[in-house]
Design a protein around this motif. Structure first.
Motif, PDB file in Angstrom:
ATOM      1  N   ASN A 267       0.781  -1.242   0.000  1.00 54.27           N
ATOM      2  CA  ASN A 267       0.000   0.000   0.000  1.00 54.27           C
ATOM      3  C   ASN A 267       0.811   1.290   0.000  1.00 54.27           C
ATOM      4  O   ASN A 267       0.248   2.350  -0.256  1.00 54.27           O
ATOM      5  N   ASP A 268       2.095   1.218   0.277  1.00 52.27           N
ATOM      6  CA  ASP A 268       2.867   2.456   0.394  1.00 52.27           C
ATOM      7  C   ASP A 268       2.858   3.282  -0.882  1.00 52.27           C
ATOM      8  O   ASP A 268       2.943   4.510  -0.835  1.00 52.27           O
ATOM      9  N   ARG A 269       2.766   2.619  -2.024  1.00 56.69           N
ATOM     10  CA  ARG A 269       2.854   3.332  -3.296  1.00 56.69           C
ATOM     11  C   ARG A 269       1.494   3.785  -3.817  1.00 56.69           C
ATOM     12  O   ARG A 269       1.423   4.396  -4.885  1.00 56.69           O
ATOM     13  N   GLN A 270       0.430   3.490  -3.089  1.00 51.60           N
ATOM     14  CA  GLN A 270      -0.892   3.847  -3.585  1.00 51.60           C
ATOM     15  C   GLN A 270      -1.157   5.344  -3.495  1.00 51.60           C
ATOM     16  O   GLN A 270      -1.868   5.912  -4.322  1.00 51.60           O
ATOM     17  N   MET A 271      -0.589   6.002  -2.465  1.00 50.61           N
ATOM     18  CA  MET A 271      -0.794   7.444  -2.332  1.00 50.61           C
ATOM     19  C   MET A 271      -0.095   8.184  -3.474  1.00 50.61           C
ATOM     20  O   MET A 271      -0.657   9.070  -4.101  1.00 50.61           O
ATOM     21  N   PHE A 272       1.151   7.808  -3.740  1.00 50.03           N
ATOM     22  CA  PHE A 272       1.892   8.358  -4.873  1.00 50.03           C
ATOM     23  C   PHE A 272       3.046   7.408  -5.177  1.00 50.03           C
ATOM     24  O   PHE A 272       3.499   6.671  -4.305  1.00 50.03           O
ATOM     25  N   ASP A 273       3.477   7.433  -6.425  1.00 46.61           N
ATOM     26  CA  ASP A 273       4.599   6.604  -6.847  1.00 46.61           C
ATOM     27  C   ASP A 273       5.667   7.537  -7.391  1.00 46.61           C
ATOM     28  O   ASP A 273       5.527   8.099  -8.482  1.00 46.61           O
ATOM     29  N   SER A 274       6.735   7.719  -6.620  1.00 48.41           N
ATOM     30  CA  SER A 274       7.774   8.680  -6.989  1.00 48.41           C
ATOM     31  C   SER A 274       8.985   8.029  -7.633  1.00 48.41           C
ATOM     32  O   SER A 274      10.011   8.675  -7.820  1.00 48.41           O
ATOM     33  N   ARG A 275       8.855   6.764  -8.001  1.00 51.45           N
ATOM     34  CA  ARG A 275      10.010   6.061  -8.556  1.00 51.45           C
ATOM     35  C   ARG A 275      10.272   6.437 -10.014  1.00 51.45           C
ATOM     36  O   ARG A 275      11.368   6.220 -10.525  1.00 51.45           O
ATOM     37  N   GLN A 276       9.292   6.999 -10.683  1.00 52.46           N
ATOM     38  CA  GLN A 276       9.475   7.467 -12.049  1.00 52.46           C
ATOM     39  C   GLN A 276       8.848   8.846 -12.189  1.00 52.46           C
ATOM     40  O   GLN A 276       7.754   9.090 -11.684  1.00 52.46           O
ATOM     41  N   SER A 277       9.546   9.711 -12.877  1.00 54.60           N
ATOM     42  CA  SER A 277       9.047  11.071 -13.088  1.00 54.60           C
ATOM     43  C   SER A 277       8.260  11.150 -14.394  1.00 54.60           C
ATOM     44  O   SER A 277       8.685  10.585 -15.408  1.00 54.60           O
ATOM     45  N   PRO A 278       7.120  11.853 -14.409  1.00 55.36           N
ATOM     46  CA  PRO A 278       6.378  12.031 -15.661  1.00 55.36           C
ATOM     47  C   PRO A 278       7.079  12.986 -16.627  1.00 55.36           C
ATOM     48  O   PRO A 278       6.675  13.107 -17.779  1.00 55.36           O
ATOM     49  N   PHE A 279       8.151  13.640 -16.161  1.00 55.15           N
ATOM     50  CA  PHE A 279       8.823  14.649 -16.983  1.00 55.15           C
ATOM     51  C   PHE A 279      10.176  14.181 -17.535  1.00 55.15           C
ATOM     52  O   PHE A 279      10.724  14.815 -18.421  1.00 55.15           O
ATOM     53  N   PHE A 280      10.698  13.066 -16.996  1.00 42.49           N
ATOM     54  CA  PHE A 280      12.006  12.594 -17.434  1.00 42.49           C
ATOM     55  C   PHE A 280      11.918  11.105 -17.762  1.00 42.49           C
ATOM     56  O   PHE A 280      11.464  10.307 -16.939  1.00 42.49           O
ATOM     57  N   ASP A 281      12.352  10.755 -18.949  1.00 44.96           N
ATOM     58  CA  ASP A 281      12.379   9.361 -19.367  1.00 44.96           C
ATOM     59  C   ASP A 281      13.833   8.912 -19.332  1.00 44.96           C
ATOM     60  O   ASP A 281      14.606   9.166 -20.254  1.00 44.96           O
ATOM     61  N   LEU A 282      14.227   8.279 -18.221  1.00 41.54           N
ATOM     62  CA  LEU A 282      15.614   7.880 -18.050  1.00 41.54           C
ATOM     63  C   LEU A 282      15.881   6.578 -18.790  1.00 41.54           C
ATOM     64  O   LEU A 282      15.169   5.590 -18.603  1.00 41.54           O
ATOM     65  N   LYS A 283      16.903   6.574 -19.601  1.00 42.48           N
ATOM     66  CA  LYS A 283      17.284   5.385 -20.351  1.00 42.48           C
ATOM     67  C   LYS A 283      18.576   4.832 -19.752  1.00 42.48           C
ATOM     68  O   LYS A 283      19.626   5.467 -19.808  1.00 42.48           O
ATOM     69  N   PHE A 284      18.479   3.656 -19.166  1.00 42.90           N
ATOM     70  CA  PHE A 284      19.658   3.027 -18.583  1.00 42.90           C
ATOM     71  C   PHE A 284      20.248   2.048 -19.593  1.00 42.90           C
ATOM     72  O   PHE A 284      19.535   1.378 -20.329  1.00 42.90           O
ATOM     73  N   ARG A 285      21.551   1.975 -19.595  1.00 36.77           N
ATOM     74  CA  ARG A 285      22.215   0.992 -20.431  1.00 36.77           C
ATOM     75  C   ARG A 285      23.326   0.336 -19.614  1.00 36.77           C
ATOM     76  O   ARG A 285      23.895   0.950 -18.716  1.00 36.77           O
ATOM     77  N   HIS A 286      23.632  -0.900 -19.941  1.00 37.66           N
ATOM     78  CA  HIS A 286      24.727  -1.600 -19.278  1.00 37.66           C
ATOM     79  C   HIS A 286      26.030  -1.287 -19.976  1.00 37.66           C
ATOM     80  O   HIS A 286      26.111  -1.332 -21.201  1.00 37.66           O
TER      81      HIS A 286
END
Length: 262
Positions: free
Chosen positions: A240-259
């Motif tokens: 339930n912790d993430r139901q109030m808000f989910d701050s793990r991803q920003s709607p303004f930044f699309d981070l692309k990770f690469r190895h």
């Protein structure tokens, strides 16, 4: 969800294989089958002068821990010296009753001030997922704690808890306590952190192994002495912790990770 207990074994650096036996005896006496985490390189530590010895002895202790997990139903985890061909790795292993020995991750962020890069080879991939009773686990080792990207990239499998082990020095204890809470809050995950204690090749270790919730609440924390502690993971926190808000991803930044090809 079944009751899931996780705990730490805050040990000094072990100088002999037999020194793990009292810790395994204490775990075996526990009624609830739990996940128990040992510190980073808990056998041998950063004793670079005897790296061949520790790599050999880690093969033996892996067999002991795998058999213990199979016989008792507990899960054990920790990082050990790992030799492959002519290279050495600081590798996170997990020993489960059903899966045997799992090699989950070799440390990426080697600690240059401790000359770790001179003796270890960095891993070449992010940690693998481990799932237990519907709880998804991610992993990190010591200096990784300073790099939020390693935690963020593991969001692909939606971890509920990150398991971290370390040989973090007392001289930087405030960094340890602050960064663990930061990683827990920003990832909205539990953090189970097991640190070594006592003297080591890197100086006096801080101890202060702990379990932190995604809200930054301390479920338990040890001091600088050897010890064990465990706690039950709260289903409400996980679900339930993430139901109030989910701050793990920003709607303004699309981070692309690469190895990186290391």
């Amino acid at each position: 969800m079944k009751t899931v207990c996780v705990g730490v074994c805050q040990t000094p650096v072990l100088g002999e294989i037999k020194e793990i036996n009292p810790w395994l005896d204490r775990i075996a006496a526990e009624d609830t089958k739990s996940l128990w985490v040992f510190p980073e390189l808990f056998l041998g530590g950063f004793d670079y002068d005897h790296k061949e010895k520790w790599a050999d002895q880690c093969l033996e202790i892996k067999d002991i821990m795998e058999k213990f997990a199979r016989d008792t139903g507990h899960i054990l985890a920790g990082s050990l010296w790992c030799r492959k061909a002519d290279k050495y790795y600081n590798t996170f292993y997990l020993f489960s009753p059903d899966g045997g020995t799992m090699e989950l991750y070799s440390k990426l962020h080697l600690f240059l001030p401790g000359r770790e890069n001179e003796y270890f080879t960095a891993g070449n991939k992010s940690p693998e997922l481990f799932q237990w009773h519907d709880i998804k686990m991610g992993f990190a080792i010591c200096h990784d704690l300073r790099y939020p990207e390693l935690f963020l990239i593991q969001h692909a499998f939606e971890p509920d808890i990150f398991v971290l082990n370390a040989q973090w020095p007392l001289a930087r204890i405030e960094h340890w306590l602050t960064l663990i809470k930061a990683r827990a809050i920003e990832n909205q995950c539990y953090i189970l952190a097991c640190n070594g204690m006592g003297n080591s090749a890197l100086g006096k270790l801080a101890g202060h192994s702990c379990l932190i919730t995604s809200w930054g609440k301390t479920e338990f924390i040890l001091n600088e002495e050897p010890g064990m502690q465990k706690a039950i993971l709260d289903e409400e926190v996980i679900k339930n912790d993430r139901q109030m808000f989910d701050s793990r991803q920003s709607p303004f930044f699309d981070l692309k990770f690469r190895h990186l090809d290391i």
